[in-house]
Motif scaffolding. Structure first.
Motif, PDB file in Angstrom:
ATOM      1  N   ILE A  29      44.805 -53.721 -11.610  1.00 47.27           N
ATOM      2  CA  ILE A  29      43.716 -53.992 -10.677  1.00 47.27           C
ATOM      3  C   ILE A  29      44.300 -54.353  -9.321  1.00 47.27           C
ATOM      4  O   ILE A  29      45.075 -55.307  -9.203  1.00 47.27           O
ATOM      5  CB  ILE A  29      42.821 -55.143 -11.183  1.00 47.27           C
ATOM      6  CG1 ILE A  29      42.294 -54.836 -12.579  1.00 47.27           C
ATOM      7  CG2 ILE A  29      41.685 -55.403 -10.199  1.00 47.27           C
ATOM      8  CD1 ILE A  29      41.633 -56.021 -13.250  1.00 47.27           C
ATOM      9  N   ASP A  30      43.908 -53.583  -8.315  1.00 45.67           N
ATOM     10  CA  ASP A  30      44.257 -53.895  -6.931  1.00 45.67           C
ATOM     11  C   ASP A  30      43.055 -54.629  -6.351  1.00 45.67           C
ATOM     12  O   ASP A  30      41.957 -54.074  -6.272  1.00 45.67           O
ATOM     13  CB  ASP A  30      44.528 -52.603  -6.160  1.00 45.67           C
ATOM     14  CG  ASP A  30      44.835 -52.839  -4.692  1.00 45.67           C
ATOM     15  OD1 ASP A  30      44.716 -53.991  -4.215  1.00 45.67           O
ATOM     16  OD2 ASP A  30      45.178 -51.867  -4.008  1.00 45.67           O
ATOM     17  N   ASP A  31      43.243 -55.870  -5.946  1.00 52.27           N
ATOM     18  CA  ASP A  31      42.115 -56.666  -5.477  1.00 52.27           C
ATOM     19  C   ASP A  31      41.638 -56.273  -4.076  1.00 52.27           C
ATOM     20  O   ASP A  31      40.667 -56.829  -3.565  1.00 52.27           O
ATOM     21  CB  ASP A  31      42.422 -58.158  -5.536  1.00 52.27           C
ATOM     22  CG  ASP A  31      43.496 -58.603  -4.558  1.00 52.27           C
ATOM     23  OD1 ASP A  31      43.973 -57.783  -3.739  1.00 52.27           O
ATOM     24  OD2 ASP A  31      43.861 -59.792  -4.606  1.00 52.27           O
ATOM     25  N   GLY A  32      42.323 -55.315  -3.446  1.00 56.55           N
ATOM     26  CA  GLY A  32      41.911 -54.866  -2.126  1.00 56.55           C
ATOM     27  C   GLY A  32      42.223 -55.859  -1.026  1.00 56.55           C
ATOM     28  O   GLY A  32      41.853 -55.647   0.130  1.00 56.55           O
ATOM     29  N   GLN A  33      42.900 -56.945  -1.337  1.00 54.66           N
ATOM     30  CA  GLN A  33      43.200 -57.996  -0.357  1.00 54.66           C
ATOM     31  C   GLN A  33      44.697 -58.116  -0.103  1.00 54.66           C
ATOM     32  O   GLN A  33      45.130 -59.057   0.550  1.00 54.66           O
ATOM     33  CB  GLN A  33      42.674 -59.330  -0.874  1.00 54.66           C
ATOM     34  CG  GLN A  33      41.277 -59.289  -1.395  1.00 54.66           C
ATOM     35  CD  GLN A  33      40.291 -59.898  -0.431  1.00 54.66           C
ATOM     36  OE1 GLN A  33      40.650 -60.670   0.424  1.00 54.66           O
ATOM     37  NE2 GLN A  33      39.041 -59.529  -0.572  1.00 54.66           N
ATOM     38  N   GLY A  34      45.479 -57.219  -0.689  1.00 59.72           N
ATOM     39  CA  GLY A  34      46.922 -57.280  -0.501  1.00 59.72           C
ATOM     40  C   GLY A  34      47.622 -58.222  -1.458  1.00 59.72           C
ATOM     41  O   GLY A  34      48.821 -58.447  -1.332  1.00 59.72           O
TER      42      GLY A  34
END
Length: 184
Positions: A29-34
């Motif tokens: 899962i890439d949280d999209g926040q870096g």
């Protein structure tokens, strides 16, 4: 806040049946926040999809089918519907086939109304919705293990049946809602 994305990194096959394919996947899962990616487990059901047809007679009656549904343990009132037979089958071809198989009617006036996902939290099944008018009477071609009755209702009656929870099938409710502007 941004929307995360998930990428499968491992898969365990649980079932590969005629209708369903079940897996337990490990996803990143890439949280999209870096932030640092996380992993999670996802149980998923894979399905070729289906089509559902709201057939309307020349006098404005909606044809529904009543059939016993094993998983729900009860007879249900539904629009005619059926599964897409193989990956890549055109949903419109499925709609034409299922309309005739289940109701005995055919139509050259089948209009697409979009699609819905049945349970996207764990299943990729997409049901394509159609409205069929200018019906031509033929003969039912039910499968050996299918038993159903045809029932005819006005749009107002269908709406009342939904309100009274006598129609509880999600594809039927969605199909009716999508077709409303053509019925009233």
């Amino acid at each position: 806040m941004s929307i995360s994305t998930e990428r499968m990194i491992a898969r365990k096959e649980i079932l590969h049946g005629r209708v369903l394919h079940v897996t337990v996947d490990t996803v990143e899962i890439d949280d999209g926040q870096g932030g640092k990616p996380k992993t999670a487990t996802r149980e998923a059901v894979w399905h070729f999809g289906a089509c559902a047809i709201l057939p309307v007679t020349d006098d404005g009656k909606i044809i529904l089918v009543r059939q016993y549904r094993y998983a729900a343990a009860q007879p249900m009132l539904e629009v005619p519907a059926g599964k897409i037979e193989h990956d890549g089958e055109n949903p419109a071809e499925c709609a034409h086939r299922e309309l005739e198989e289940e109701t005995g009617f055919s139509s050259d006036d089948i209009q697409p109304l979009g699609y819905v996902y049945t349970s996207p939290g764990f299943c990729n099944e997409r049901i394509y919705l159609y409205l069929a008018k200018n019906l031509k009477k033929g003969h039912q071609h039910l499968d050996e293990d299918e038993f159903m009755n045809l029932e005819y209702y006005t749009p107002d009656e269908v709406e009342q049946l939904i309100d009274k929870n006598e129609i509880v099938d999600a594809k039927t409710i969605a199909n009716f809602q999508k077709a409303r502007k053509y019925l009233f």
